[in-house]
Design a protein around this motif. Structure first.
Motif, PDB file in Angstrom:
ATOM      1  N   LEU A  20       0.017   4.759   9.873  1.00  0.00           N
ATOM      2  CA  LEU A  20      -0.728   3.654   9.261  1.00  0.00           C
ATOM      3  C   LEU A  20      -1.620   2.960  10.288  1.00  0.00           C
ATOM      4  CD1 LEU A  20       1.972   2.028   6.933  1.00  0.00           C
ATOM      5  CD2 LEU A  20       0.159   3.641   6.317  1.00  0.00           C
ATOM      6  N   ALA A  21      -1.117   2.817  11.522  1.00  0.00           N
ATOM      7  CA  ALA A  21      -1.921   2.184  12.568  1.00  0.00           C
ATOM      8  C   ALA A  21      -3.143   3.036  12.921  1.00  0.00           C
ATOM      9  CB  ALA A  21      -1.070   1.923  13.801  1.00  0.00           C
ATOM     10  N   ARG A  22      -3.042   4.349  12.731  1.00  0.00           N
ATOM     11  CA  ARG A  22      -4.177   5.228  13.020  1.00  0.00           C
ATOM     12  C   ARG A  22      -5.255   5.147  11.940  1.00  0.00           C
ATOM     13  NH1 ARG A  22       0.203   8.913  14.631  1.00  0.00           N
ATOM     14  NH2 ARG A  22       0.284   8.912  16.919  1.00  0.00           N
ATOM     15  N   MET A  23      -4.945   4.498  10.828  1.00  0.00           N
ATOM     16  CA  MET A  23      -5.951   4.280   9.777  1.00  0.00           C
ATOM     17  C   MET A  23      -6.531   2.878   9.977  1.00  0.00           C
ATOM     18  SD  MET A  23      -4.175   5.965   6.378  1.00  0.00           S
ATOM     19  CE  MET A  23      -5.734   5.904   5.474  1.00  0.00           C
ATOM     20  N   GLU A  24      -7.632   2.801  10.704  1.00  0.00           N
ATOM     21  CA  GLU A  24      -8.206   1.491  11.033  1.00  0.00           C
ATOM     22  C   GLU A  24      -8.626   0.762   9.762  1.00  0.00           C
ATOM     23  OE1 GLU A  24     -10.089   1.757  15.403  1.00  0.00           O
ATOM     24  OE2 GLU A  24     -11.120   3.005  13.927  1.00  0.00           O
ATOM     25  N   SER A  25      -8.341  -0.540   9.720  1.00  0.00           N
ATOM     26  CA  SER A  25      -8.605  -1.303   8.494  1.00  0.00           C
ATOM     27  C   SER A  25      -8.999  -2.736   8.825  1.00  0.00           C
ATOM     28  CB  SER A  25      -7.368  -1.288   7.589  1.00  0.00           C
ATOM     29  OG  SER A  25      -6.216  -1.752   8.283  1.00  0.00           O
ATOM     30  N   PRO A  26     -10.138  -2.928   9.489  1.00  0.00           N
ATOM     31  CA  PRO A  26     -10.564  -4.292   9.824  1.00  0.00           C
ATOM     32  C   PRO A  26     -10.931  -5.095   8.582  1.00  0.00           C
ATOM     33  CG  PRO A  26     -12.300  -2.709  10.353  1.00  0.00           C
ATOM     34  CD  PRO A  26     -11.086  -1.909   9.983  1.00  0.00           C
ATOM     35  N   SER A  27     -10.671  -6.383   8.638  1.00  0.00           N
ATOM     36  CA  SER A  27     -11.057  -7.267   7.535  1.00  0.00           C
ATOM     37  C   SER A  27     -12.546  -7.091   7.240  1.00  0.00           C
ATOM     38  CB  SER A  27     -10.792  -8.726   7.902  1.00  0.00           C
ATOM     39  OG  SER A  27      -9.451  -8.923   8.275  1.00  0.00           O
ATOM     40  N   GLY A  28     -12.872  -6.991   5.951  1.00  0.00           N
ATOM     41  CA  GLY A  28     -14.265  -6.875   5.545  1.00  0.00           C
ATOM     42  C   GLY A  28     -14.775  -5.457   5.397  1.00  0.00           C
ATOM     43  N   ASP A  29     -14.034  -4.478   5.907  1.00  0.00           N
ATOM     44  CA  ASP A  29     -14.463  -3.074   5.821  1.00  0.00           C
ATOM     45  C   ASP A  29     -13.822  -2.459   4.578  1.00  0.00           C
ATOM     46  OD1 ASP A  29     -14.933  -0.317   6.150  1.00  0.00           O
ATOM     47  OD2 ASP A  29     -14.937  -0.504   8.337  1.00  0.00           O
ATOM     48  N   ALA A  30     -14.495  -2.621   3.435  1.00  0.00           N
ATOM     49  CA  ALA A  30     -13.903  -2.239   2.155  1.00  0.00           C
ATOM     50  C   ALA A  30     -13.548  -0.755   2.096  1.00  0.00           C
ATOM     51  CB  ALA A  30     -14.849  -2.609   1.020  1.00  0.00           C
ATOM     52  N   ALA A  31     -14.380   0.099   2.641  1.00  0.00           N
ATOM     53  CA  ALA A  31     -14.122   1.541   2.557  1.00  0.00           C
ATOM     54  C   ALA A  31     -12.830   1.912   3.281  1.00  0.00           C
ATOM     55  CB  ALA A  31     -15.306   2.311   3.130  1.00  0.00           C
ATOM     56  N   ARG A  32     -12.670   1.402   4.486  1.00  0.00           N
ATOM     57  CA  ARG A  32     -11.446   1.723   5.235  1.00  0.00           C
ATOM     58  C   ARG A  32     -10.216   1.066   4.610  1.00  0.00           C
ATOM     59  NH1 ARG A  32     -15.320   2.062   9.372  1.00  0.00           N
ATOM     60  NH2 ARG A  32     -15.014   3.860  10.743  1.00  0.00           N
ATOM     61  N   LEU A  33     -10.357  -0.161   4.142  1.00  0.00           N
ATOM     62  CA  LEU A  33      -9.237  -0.845   3.504  1.00  0.00           C
ATOM     63  C   LEU A  33      -8.818  -0.122   2.227  1.00  0.00           C
ATOM     64  CD1 LEU A  33     -10.414  -4.464   4.170  1.00  0.00           C
ATOM     65  CD2 LEU A  33      -8.154  -3.591   4.792  1.00  0.00           C
ATOM     66  N   ASP A  34      -9.769   0.365   1.464  1.00  0.00           N
ATOM     67  CA  ASP A  34      -9.430   1.071   0.230  1.00  0.00           C
ATOM     68  C   ASP A  34      -8.770   2.416   0.514  1.00  0.00           C
ATOM     69  OD1 ASP A  34     -10.401  -1.047  -1.188  1.00  0.00           O
ATOM     70  OD2 ASP A  34     -12.253  -0.067  -1.843  1.00  0.00           O
ATOM     71  N   ALA A  35      -9.196   3.071   1.593  1.00  0.00           N
ATOM     72  CA  ALA A  35      -8.540   4.324   1.969  1.00  0.00           C
ATOM     73  C   ALA A  35      -7.089   4.080   2.350  1.00  0.00           C
ATOM     74  CB  ALA A  35      -9.296   4.983   3.127  1.00  0.00           C
ATOM     75  N   LEU A  36      -6.843   3.004   3.085  1.00  0.00           N
ATOM     76  CA  LEU A  36      -5.469   2.673   3.451  1.00  0.00           C
ATOM     77  C   LEU A  36      -4.666   2.250   2.222  1.00  0.00           C
ATOM     78  CD1 LEU A  36      -3.245   2.257   5.505  1.00  0.00           C
ATOM     79  CD2 LEU A  36      -4.207   0.003   6.025  1.00  0.00           C
ATOM     80  N   ALA A  37      -5.301   1.511   1.313  1.00  0.00           N
ATOM     81  CA  ALA A  37      -4.614   1.110   0.083  1.00  0.00           C
ATOM     82  C   ALA A  37      -4.139   2.326  -0.692  1.00  0.00           C
ATOM     83  CB  ALA A  37      -5.539   0.249  -0.777  1.00  0.00           C
ATOM     84  N   GLU A  38      -4.971   3.348  -0.760  1.00  0.00           N
ATOM     85  CA  GLU A  38      -4.593   4.578  -1.458  1.00  0.00           C
ATOM     86  C   GLU A  38      -3.368   5.222  -0.806  1.00  0.00           C
ATOM     87  OE1 GLU A  38      -6.659   8.841  -2.808  1.00  0.00           O
ATOM     88  OE2 GLU A  38      -7.871   7.197  -2.012  1.00  0.00           O
ATOM     89  N   GLU A  39      -3.336   5.219   0.515  1.00  0.00           N
ATOM     90  CA  GLU A  39      -2.196   5.779   1.243  1.00  0.00           C
ATOM     91  C   GLU A  39      -0.926   4.965   0.988  1.00  0.00           C
ATOM     92  OE1 GLU A  39       0.074   8.213   3.653  1.00  0.00           O
ATOM     93  OE2 GLU A  39      -1.949   8.537   2.865  1.00  0.00           O
ATOM     94  N   LEU A  40      -1.063   3.646   0.972  1.00  0.00           N
ATOM     95  CA  LEU A  40       0.094   2.786   0.725  1.00  0.00           C
ATOM     96  C   LEU A  40       0.627   2.980  -0.689  1.00  0.00           C
ATOM     97  CD1 LEU A  40      -1.182  -0.483   2.442  1.00  0.00           C
ATOM     98  CD2 LEU A  40       0.672   0.998   3.260  1.00  0.00           C
ATOM     99  N   VAL A  41      -0.261   3.089  -1.650  1.00  0.00           N
ATOM    100  CA  VAL A  41       0.163   3.313  -3.035  1.00  0.00           C
ATOM    101  C   VAL A  41       0.979   4.597  -3.132  1.00  0.00           C
ATOM    102  CG1 VAL A  41      -0.678   3.956  -5.332  1.00  0.00           C
ATOM    103  CG2 VAL A  41      -1.641   1.978  -4.157  1.00  0.00           C
ATOM    104  N   ALA A  42       0.513   5.652  -2.496  1.00  0.00           N
ATOM    105  CA  ALA A  42       1.242   6.925  -2.546  1.00  0.00           C
ATOM    106  C   ALA A  42       2.641   6.777  -1.960  1.00  0.00           C
ATOM    107  CB  ALA A  42       0.457   8.000  -1.799  1.00  0.00           C
ATOM    108  N   GLY A  43       2.752   6.073  -0.837  1.00  0.00           N
ATOM    109  CA  GLY A  43       4.052   5.902  -0.212  1.00  0.00           C
ATOM    110  C   GLY A  43       5.008   5.074  -1.050  1.00  0.00           C
ATOM    111  N   PHE A  44       4.526   3.953  -1.591  1.00  0.00           N
ATOM    112  CA  PHE A  44       5.402   3.093  -2.379  1.00  0.00           C
ATOM    113  C   PHE A  44       5.732   3.715  -3.740  1.00  0.00           C
ATOM    114  CE2 PHE A  44       3.814  -0.461   0.415  1.00  0.00           C
ATOM    115  CZ  PHE A  44       5.060  -0.769   0.950  1.00  0.00           C
ATOM    116  N   GLU A  45       4.793   4.430  -4.330  1.00  0.00           N
ATOM    117  CA  GLU A  45       5.103   5.095  -5.598  1.00  0.00           C
ATOM    118  C   GLU A  45       6.200   6.130  -5.433  1.00  0.00           C
ATOM    119  OE1 GLU A  45       1.072   4.767  -8.349  1.00  0.00           O
ATOM    120  OE2 GLU A  45       1.340   6.529  -7.060  1.00  0.00           O
ATOM    121  N   ALA A  46       6.275   6.753  -4.272  1.00  0.00           N
ATOM    122  CA  ALA A  46       7.336   7.730  -4.019  1.00  0.00           C
ATOM    123  C   ALA A  46       8.715   7.085  -4.009  1.00  0.00           C
ATOM    124  CB  ALA A  46       7.083   8.442  -2.688  1.00  0.00           C
ATOM    125  N   THR A  47       8.778   5.763  -3.829  1.00  0.00           N
ATOM    126  CA  THR A  47      10.058   5.055  -3.858  1.00  0.00           C
ATOM    127  C   THR A  47      10.344   4.418  -5.207  1.00  0.00           C
ATOM    128  OG1 THR A  47       9.237   2.874  -3.142  1.00  0.00           O
ATOM    129  CG2 THR A  47       9.697   4.502  -1.413  1.00  0.00           C
TER     130      THR A  47
END
Length: 416
Positions: free
Chosen positions: A53-80
């Motif tokens: 997760l730390a390797r997926m840079e997600s600075p405030s205001g960078d919608a593209a990177r934040l949305d990519a990380l959001a997609e990754e987080l959704v996949a992880g939490f949905e698996a639980t």
């Protein structure tokens, strides 16, 4: 870190919630052994998840990177077992995730977190995620990629044991916390009604203590408009916005001498050329408040600023604001966490914190609130930011216990 989906025999028995006392952990056979052992097994996967997760840079205001990380987080939490919903925001999607509880009639447990960081894109080029001497370091790993990975691990642990949380759980992950949650705040506020308690995934104090109160925090933009003119030929016709801003900042600095108020001038800009009288200048102020009274007094003062020289105009704009969350006596939620920690062979305590976060919103309203349930480490917002790898398993077990064990009564019942 996905867990088993087939129900199994309960790993421990849980007491009821009727008497409002901290649960008797002696009445929870198998709790320390089941949670602690499985947490140790999962710790390696959680450590890898923190790094990924730390390797997926997600600075405030960078919608593209934040949305990519959001997609990754959704996949992880949905698996639980989570049900995920993405909430569009002006600077990236926020997330609302829900887990069904064993007793759906109970009030929900609210957990708050964020996936934006203070580090600009490209930071990994000269500061890669590394592990050395038991410390995992990297931009945003402590604040707060690790907190999100730990919660994912805690839900995976429960799923592996064939259990669900005792009560419904909601997790809000906002994309703009590091700039004061100007949009994400509404999402947190929407989940507060009916919440039994609120937990924050920010890092704890460096010694592992949880956060039981937080100072208020407000960002203010101070904008000065002047009048441009040639600095050599017609200087008398101009009004320098830069000079006006400097004088205003000198005057505003005195606010830091007021009880309960701290001030940081974080950014200044203005002017265009050395031979042009500056027509515009601005400064972004970061303010911290120990009490709601100090917050109101200071913001009222800033709202009433007037220009010190003819031809200048001064305007103040509140960019984001979080209320002060004061320390409260008793704190049955902290007592409950201490009791669970003791059953797991851990020592956990709490203390007020200087920084602000989204838990301020709940704590200021008097809801039972604790923050600092993320990873143990040090150096948030600094180049030595890191987490302690040996503290991942204890935190996974503690979070899983908080999800699985009934809460005591945390607020007094109305009299009469």
């Amino acid at each position: 870190m996905s867990g088993a989906s087939t129900p199994a025999a309960p790993a421990f028995a849980a007491p009821g919630e009727a008497d409002g006392q901290v649960p008797d952990t002696a009445a929870l056979p198998g709790l320390p052994r089941a949670l602690s052992a499985r947490a140790r097994t999962l710790a390696g996967a959680v450590r890898r998840r923190c790094a990924d997760l730390a390797r997926m840079e997600s600075p405030s205001g960078d919608a593209a990177r934040l949305d990519a990380l959001a997609e990754e987080l959704v996949a992880g939490f949905e698996a639980t077992g989570a049900v995920a919903r993405r909430e569009p925001g002006p600077a990236g999607d926020h997330l609302v995730l829900t887990w069904a509880g064993e007793d759906e009639s109970l009030a929900h447990l609210l957990v708050v977190g964020h996936h934006d960081t203070v580090w600009p894109a490209g930071t990994l080029a000269d500061w890669p995620v590394t592990e050395q001497d038991g410390l995992l370091s990297g931009p945003g790993v402590l604040d707060m990629k690790a907190g999100l990975a730990l919660l994912e691990g805690a839900f995976a642990l429960l799923a592996d044991l064939g259990r669900r949380p005792h009560r419904p759980v909601r997790l809000v992950v906002v994309s703009d916390e590091e700039v004061g949650s100007p949009d994400g705040k509404r999402l947190v506020e929407r989940q507060l009604p009916g919440a039994a308690a609120v937990l924050g995934l920010e890092p704890p104090h460096p010694d592992g203590r949880l956060k039981t109160a937080r100072r208020g925090s407000t960002r203010v933009l101070l904008t000065v408009t002047g009048r441009e003119a040639h600095a050599g030929l017609n200087a008398a016709e101009g009004t320098s916005a830069v000079d006006e801003l400097v004088d205003q900042l000198v005057a505003v600095r005195g606010l830091a001498c007021q009880p309960g108020t701290e001030l940081n001038t974080g950014r200044i800009s203005g002017g265009s050329r050395a031979n042009v009288i500056a027509g515009r200048a601005e400064a972004e102020l970061g303010l911290r408040f120990a009490t709601p009274e100090a917050q109101r007094r200071t913001l009222d003062h800033l709202a009433q600023l007037t220009a010190l020289r003819p031809g200048a105009r001064v305007r103040t704009e509140v960019l984001s604001s979080r209320p002060a969350w004061p320390e409260r006596s008793g704190n049955p939620l902290l007592r409950h966490v201490r009791s669970l920690a003791a059953a797991l062979g851990q020592q956990v305590d709490g203390a007020p914190a200087g920084g602000a976060g989204d838990t301020n919103i709940a704590g200021a309203r008097g809801l039972p609130t604790l923050d600092g349930l993320g990873a143990v480490g040090a150096g948030p917002h600094a180049r030595h930011e890191h987490i302690r790898v040996d503290q991942l398993a204890p935190r996974i077990a503690l979070l899983a216990a908080l999800l699985a064990v009934p809460l005591p009564r945390l607020r007094e019942r109305p009299k009469g």
